[in-house]
Design a protein around this motif. Structure first.
Motif, PDB file in Angstrom:
ATOM      1  N   GLY A  35      14.030 -24.093   2.174  1.00 17.62           N
ATOM      2  CA  GLY A  35      14.940 -24.916   1.388  1.00 17.62           C
ATOM      3  C   GLY A  35      14.860 -25.890   1.207  1.00 17.62           C
ATOM      4  O   GLY A  35      15.096 -27.441   0.921  1.00 17.62           O
ATOM      5  N   VAL A  36      13.187 -25.723   0.624  1.00 21.45           N
ATOM      6  CA  VAL A  36      12.773 -27.190   0.474  1.00 21.45           C
ATOM      7  C   VAL A  36      12.084 -26.460  -1.220  1.00 21.45           C
ATOM      8  O   VAL A  36      11.772 -25.957  -1.880  1.00 21.45           O
ATOM      9  CB  VAL A  36      10.287 -27.160   1.067  1.00 21.45           C
ATOM     10  N   LEU A  37      12.252 -28.262  -2.254  1.00 22.27           N
ATOM     11  CA  LEU A  37      12.693 -27.878  -3.763  1.00 22.27           C
ATOM     12  C   LEU A  37      11.036 -27.717  -3.953  1.00 22.27           C
ATOM     13  O   LEU A  37      10.528 -28.737  -4.296  1.00 22.27           O
ATOM     14  CB  LEU A  37      13.533 -28.831  -4.039  1.00 22.27           C
ATOM     15  N   GLU A  38      11.336 -26.778  -5.240  1.00 22.86           N
ATOM     16  CA  GLU A  38       9.719 -26.755  -6.306  1.00 22.86           C
ATOM     17  C   GLU A  38       9.972 -27.910  -7.386  1.00 22.86           C
ATOM     18  O   GLU A  38      10.449 -27.650  -7.341  1.00 22.86           O
ATOM     19  CB  GLU A  38       9.356 -25.596  -6.104  1.00 22.86           C
ATOM     20  N   VAL A  39       9.085 -28.539  -7.294  1.00 19.42           N
ATOM     21  CA  VAL A  39       8.602 -29.560  -7.773  1.00 19.42           C
ATOM     22  C   VAL A  39       7.182 -29.566  -9.002  1.00 19.42           C
ATOM     23  O   VAL A  39       6.221 -29.250  -8.408  1.00 19.42           O
ATOM     24  CB  VAL A  39       9.587 -31.363  -7.542  1.00 19.42           C
ATOM     25  N   ALA A  81       4.165 -40.085  -7.648  1.00 20.45           N
ATOM     26  CA  ALA A  81       4.931 -39.777  -8.046  1.00 20.45           C
ATOM     27  C   ALA A  81       6.119 -38.819  -7.392  1.00 20.45           C
ATOM     28  O   ALA A  81       7.327 -39.058  -7.445  1.00 20.45           O
ATOM     29  CB  ALA A  81       4.567 -38.265  -9.609  1.00 20.45           C
ATOM     30  N   MET A  82       5.304 -38.018  -6.478  1.00 18.69           N
ATOM     31  CA  MET A  82       6.321 -37.637  -5.211  1.00 18.69           C
ATOM     32  C   MET A  82       7.831 -38.233  -4.950  1.00 18.69           C
ATOM     33  O   MET A  82       8.179 -37.573  -4.429  1.00 18.69           O
ATOM     34  CB  MET A  82       5.965 -36.495  -4.705  1.00 18.69           C
ATOM     35  N   PRO A  92      13.930 -32.824   0.287  1.00 14.27           N
ATOM     36  CA  PRO A  92      12.359 -32.351   0.348  1.00 14.27           C
ATOM     37  C   PRO A  92      12.651 -31.582  -0.831  1.00 14.27           C
ATOM     38  O   PRO A  92      12.304 -30.592  -1.258  1.00 14.27           O
ATOM     39  CB  PRO A  92      12.710 -31.288   1.962  1.00 14.27           C
ATOM     40  N   ILE A  93      10.935 -31.853  -0.571  1.00 12.49           N
ATOM     41  CA  ILE A  93      10.044 -31.001  -2.095  1.00 12.49           C
ATOM     42  C   ILE A  93       8.621 -30.732  -1.816  1.00 12.49           C
ATOM     43  O   ILE A  93       7.399 -31.305  -1.270  1.00 12.49           O
ATOM     44  CB  ILE A  93      10.100 -32.291  -2.711  1.00 12.49           C
TER      45      ILE A  93
END
Lengths: 329, 191
Positions: A35-39, A81-82, A92-93
């Motif tokens: 459940g971690v988002l790709e950015v 940036a993150m 979470p990313i």
């Protein structure tokens, strides 16, 4: 005379290209499950890293509306940036992307390389170390890979018989000399430089042999962007590194969230850069503003994907996992 | 004085260390992600041939060694010094027995050698890869035995001793690989 042929061919084998694709697919599967988002964040920035150990590459930007010749820096890490995304409530990313470091080239270094960086709001670095171990085991398909943890201080005490918090420069120098690091008496290094010499020449090559080795709790002078805390009466930086097969593979922090302290560290870095005659680029004001707004308590880590591939494929040089090395770019 | 920064380090670069000329054999870049960078090099002393390791802080500079290779013709030796001639300028140079070293075993007058110069003076001499030399002394071999693997020592006109097949006789010319000191072939003509 025949001309020497132009080296247009890839430096990596087809097998290495396929292994990279498979690695990225597994990383994405791992984080989708977690459940971690790709950015994705920009490679170019108006500001540059202040860390005296890192050298930024720069380019120029001329676009409608902004006018001519804006100096832009290529990121050495996607961290600033993150953290702006985190401060804005991303949760979470993770990111897979290229980063750039000037002046670095060798068997384990390449001026542009691929990092996997991720952040876990609400986690501390201990919990993140568990997840790093789980990810590496999963992507290497080695579920039984053992894991050990040792503090930076214990590592130096056990293997070199010295306390890195208290030993003075003369003694660090003598240790290097006795250990046979050739010509070390001629080197002009500061305290952290000596610790880096001992770690990189004497200790690191033995770390992570057949298991994952996490080194944690770094000297406060090497905190970078980690928060400081007291442990057993001494101040430590909540930072860790992962070693596998003698290679430094990942660096993680329990992230500093205090904007004033962060700015103080930036300015201290710039002082060091000035004293050493290194360029002093603009500090990232947007990042500081995001910290002032509020970065959630979080732990974050960056993992070198090219080195991970080197280990997966058991190749001795980073060149073998890069499609086209800088000399052919 | 010319100098090199560690960024210019690579195999074959000639540098000065403690007043002696060295060539870089290997250069390893060592750097923790968040720390000091080093260059760890293996270097060979061009005078003694000894190989040692050195560690430099990345960004440091070292003095360049004025060392380069040149093709020269060996003229003669007077028992003390060895005389060579530059093929293009016809300039003559004197090399010490120390500089000539092992090459003394192989070179004959008029051979073209690779002479390494340091500050304009011969530092070392490399003989041609293959040389043709006369056998001045060897035990008489068994006639007709041309294929068996047997060998025997033979002394050459330069004083070198090499293992040769049994059929080689005193007075014959043989070709030798100077890198290994091994017999390569019998030479029929002295051309």
């Amino acid at each position: 005379m025949t001309q020497s042929p132009i080296k247009w061919r890839p430096s990596a084998s087809l097998q290495a290209l396929q292994a990279r694709a498979a690695l990225y697919a597994r990383i994405r599967a791992f984080f989708a499950e977690a459940g971690v988002l790709e950015v994705e964040t920009p490679i170019l920035s108006r500001a540059a890293v202040t860390d005296p150990a890192l050298a930024s590459l720069a380019t120029r930007l001329a676009i409608p509306g902004l006018g001519d010749e804006h100096r832009m820096y290529l990121r050495t890490s996607p961290e600033f940036a993150m953290k702006r995304l985190l401060a804005a409530g991303s949760g979470p990313i993770y990111q897979i992307g290229k980063v750039f470091r000037d002046e670095e080239r060798g068997r384990f270094h390449h001026p542009e390389f691929s990092l996997l960086e991720w952040y876990r709001p609400g986690w501390d670095e201990k919990r993140l170390m568990d997840e790093v171990a789980a990810l590496v085991r999963y992507v290497l398909d080695r579920p039984d890979l053992a894991c050990e943890r040792i503090s930076y201080r214990a590592l130096f005490q056990e293997r070199l018989g010295l306390d890195p918090w208290t030993t003075d420069i003369t003694q660090l120098q003598a240790t290097a000399e006795q250990a046979g690091i050739a010509d070390s008496l001629r080197l002009d290094l500061d305290r952290d430089g000596w610790l880096d010499l001992l770690l990189s020449h004497l200790l690191a090559p033995d770390l992570g042999r057949g298991c994952l080795t996490f080194v944690y709790d770094y000297p406060p002078s090497q905190a970078a962007l980690a928060r400081l805390r007291k442990r057993d009466g001494i101040e430590v930086a909540a930072r860790f590194e992962l070693y596998l097969q003698g290679l430094e593979l990942a660096n993680g922090f329990n992230e500093l969230t205090d904007a004033a302290e962060q700015e103080r560290r930036f300015l201290a870095d710039l002082e060091v850069r000035r004293a050493r005659g290194q360029p002093c680029h603009p500090v990232d004001r947007c990042f500081l503003a995001a910290l002032a707004h509020g970065l959630p308590d979080c732990a974050g880590v960056a993992l070198g994907l090219d080195r991970l591939l080197m280990i997966a494929l058991d190749v001795p040089s980073i060149d073998a996992v890069l499609s086209l090395v800088i000399e052919r770019a | 004085m010319a100098s090199y920064s560690t960024n210019e380090f690579k195999g074959g670069l000639k540098i000065m260390l403690d007043g002696e000329p060295y060539t870089i054999l290997e250069n390893e870049f060592v750097k923790p992600g968040k720390g000091q960078a080093f260059n760890r090099v293996r270097v060979r002393n061009l005078k003694t041939g000894r190989v040692i390791e050195k560690t430099f802080k990345s960004g440091d500079t070292v003095e360049a060694a004025d060392v380069h290779d040149t093709e020269m013709q060996y003229l003669y030796n007077d028992g003390n010094d060895w005389y060579f001639m530059d093929q293009t300028t016809y300039e003559q140079m004197t090399a010490s027995a120390e500089a000539v070293g092992e090459a003394a075993k192989w070179i004959k007058e008029q051979d073209i050698c690779k002479v390494t110069l340091w500050n304009g003076a011969p530092l070392s001499v490399e003989p041609p890869t293959f040389v043709v030399l006369e056998v001045v002394e060897t035990d008489p071999g068994v006639r007709g035995d041309t294929s068996s693997g047997g060998s025997k020592p033979a002394t050459l006109e330069t004083g070198a001793v090499v293992r040769v097949p049994l059929f080689i006789q005193t007075g014959e010319l043989i070709k030798v690989d100077t890198r290994t000191g091994e017999y390569v072939a019998r030479v029929k003509d002295s051309a």
